[in-house]
Design an enzyme around this catalytic site. Structure first.
Site, short mmCIF file in Angstrom:
data_model
loop_
_atom_site.label_atom_id
_atom_site.label_comp_id
_atom_site.label_asym_id
_atom_site.label_seq_id
_atom_site.Cartn_x
_atom_site.Cartn_y
_atom_site.Cartn_z
N ASP A 4 0.82 -1.16 -0.24
CA ASP A 4 0.12 -0.10 -0.07
C ASP A 4 0.90 1.33 -0.15
OD1 ASP A 4 0.86 -0.93 2.75
OD2 ASP A 4 -0.66 0.68 3.44
N GLU A 55 0.08 -1.32 5.79
CA GLU A 55 1.10 -0.96 6.83
C GLU A 55 0.71 0.65 6.88
OE1 GLU A 55 4.81 0.76 8.00
OE2 GLU A 55 3.76 1.69 6.28
#
Ligand code: ZN
Length: 496
Positions: free
Chosen positions: A128, A195
């Site tokens: 991400d 994350e």
């Protein structure tokens, strides 16, 4: 005592101090020799056209895998698209490794080792990225999700944080498979998908491994880069390998006061009470502790200027000066103390109504060696006001990570490969200032490292999460070579 005698005593003292300083400097300098670790079994280097990994990174950037605080806002289609791209780009990897998808997007790959009695090793990154601030979109040289390859760089969100490491690891495995490498230890690849929002992907992967009774010999995740001319008083390239990371705590401060009409206020409203609490916290920062960076000082000695060498070796005398220098910059100050950052402030509903409630959120990054409980106790003591209620926001708090060894094969392999690819680099253990997914892995490993093998110059750091994020084609190429070498080395570690 005569004047001459007094003068002689002062002179003798000065000589003693100079001698102590000189001896300490020599001893300190001597103990800092780096220890390269030979690896005769290394496979020949693959022939890679540097443009190839650059194009793969570019393709990954073009899929805007932005993670959100509320997972329902995530576009799962984007993550599926990225998985599809990886499948197409790395066919050998997807043939030889087993893949599991967890939590709707996180990936865990298993590359079975030849000796299943050995503890596996694990390589991490996250898929991400953070969103692009719409107000800054115009300021990008190339559109943030274009993945443009121009001027020697791959441009776009995720180029540095941290699709480069995702591509670097996968690319290296593909080349290793192509070369016929068979890992003695099992190799895991773990890529979380949330994350940036401190999500559940990484903890789920750790749970899965725990259920299977897996203990990992070593783990490597994103971390500090190879810095070129960023640290004051240090010459050449430096690689700080994070062997721990700071803890995290957010505290909510609330104060209540009588509401009513603003024409007849009491001496202090809840807003005033909260403001004073914040002012007290900011004007009483947590103490600066040089002990936290002493191992780093020691390792950086060969690259330090002569003056720095003397200062590092003699903190008993020059500690105050070094502390002053380090605390002058936010980045270096953060490495020697628990930081205090008021991040949210709320209070009041109308301009002529007294606020009955005001609240603030203060974020702390806790120095290894200190604890959440100690931070809360100190905050209460500094605010020293019973009207201010201090409550931890429990969903966002964790202690500093345990410190992994900086004197074991896993660590020495990282520094050796770094110095092979970036000759003359001085490597040092340090603490990661920000949070990474790797903190979850301490539950199943004693050796957790955070390091991103790319060269970063001063103005590069602000591109991370910022405008014009980019990575040089050369950096991307070196990243592949780094993991090509490190995976072989880690998978072959014999010593427990
Ligand atoms: Zn990251």
């Amino acid at each position: 005592m005569s004047f001459v005698a007094a003068l002689l005593i002062i002179l003798a003292l000065v000589v003693i101090v100079i001698l102590v300083v000189a001896i300490r400097t020599i001893l300190f300098t001597r103990s800092a020799e780096p220890r390269p670790l030979p690896f005769p079994a290394s496979l020949p280097e693959p022939e890679i056209d540097p443009l190839e990994p650059a194009q793969h990174l570019s393709a990954a950037i073009q899929i805007d895998t932005v993670s959100h605080e509320n997972p329902e806002d995530d576009d799962h289609g984007k993550f599926a698209e990225l998985h599809h791209l990886l499948e197409n780009t790395y066919p050998l990897l997807h043939n030889h490794l087993t893949r599991e998808v967890l939590e709707g997007g996180s990936l865990l790959y298993t590359w079975r080792g030849q000796d299943e009695t050995l503890e596996p090793v694990l390589f991490m990154a996250h898929q991400d990225v953070v969103p692009v601030d719409e107000h800054t979109r115009e300021k990008w040289t190339y559109p943030p999700f274009s993945g443009a390859i121009a001027d020697g760089f791959i441009w776009g969100r995720g180029a540095m944080d941290i699709k480069c490491q995702l591509i670097g690891v996968m690319e290296a495995v593909e080349h290793l498979l192509n070369a016929g490498f068979k890992p003695p230890r099992t190799v895991y690849l773990a890529f979380g998908h949330d994350e940036e929002v401190l999500g559940l992907g990484a903890p789920r992967i750790v749970d899965r491994l725990k259920e299977r009774g897996v203990r990992l010999h070593a783990v490597i995740d994103e971390g500090t880069a190879v810095l070129d001319g960023v640290l004051p008083g240090i010459r050449g390239l430096t690689a700080a390998i994070a062997v721990t990371e700071k803890g995290y705590l957010s505290l909510r401060l609330t104060a209540e006061s009588e509401g009513g009409h603003s024409s007849t206020p009491s001496s202090e409203t809840s807003i005033g009470i909260i403001s004073r609490a914040i002012h007290r916290l900011q004007s009483n920062p947590f103490p600066h502790k040089l002990k936290a960076v002493q191992p780093m000082f020691k390792a950086f000695i060969p690259a330090a200027s002569p003056l720095m060498k003397v200062a590092f070796a003699n903190l008993w005398l020059f500690g105050g000066l070094v502390r002053q220098k380090l605390s002058a910059l936010p980045e270096t100050a953060a490495s020697i103390h628990t930081t205090t950052a008021p991040t949210i402030l709320r209070g009041g509903i109308k301009e002529n109504v007294l606020p009955s409630l005001a609240e603030a959120v203060v974020n702390f990054r806790i120095l290894p060696g200190e604890t959440i409980a100690e931070v809360i106790e100190r905050v209460r003591m500094v605010i020293d006001d019973e009207r201010v209620k201090v409550t931890p926001i429990s969903t966002s708090a964790w202690e500093p990570s345990p410190v992994s060894s900086s004197d074991c094969p896993a660590y020495h392999h990282i520094t050796t490969v770094t110095r092979e690819l970036y000759p003359g680099t001085t490597c040092a253990p340090n603490a990661m200032l920000g949070a990474t997914d790797s903190r979850h892995y301490h539950a199943i490993s004693d050796r957790v490292y955070r390091f991103t093998p790319i060269i970063s110059r001063k103005n590069d750091l602000s591109r991370i999460h910022g405008i014009n994020e980019r990575l040089s084609v050369e950096n991307m190429h070196k990243m592949v070579l780094f993991f090509y070498r490190l995976i072989q080395r880690w998978a072959s570690i014999v010593e427990e």
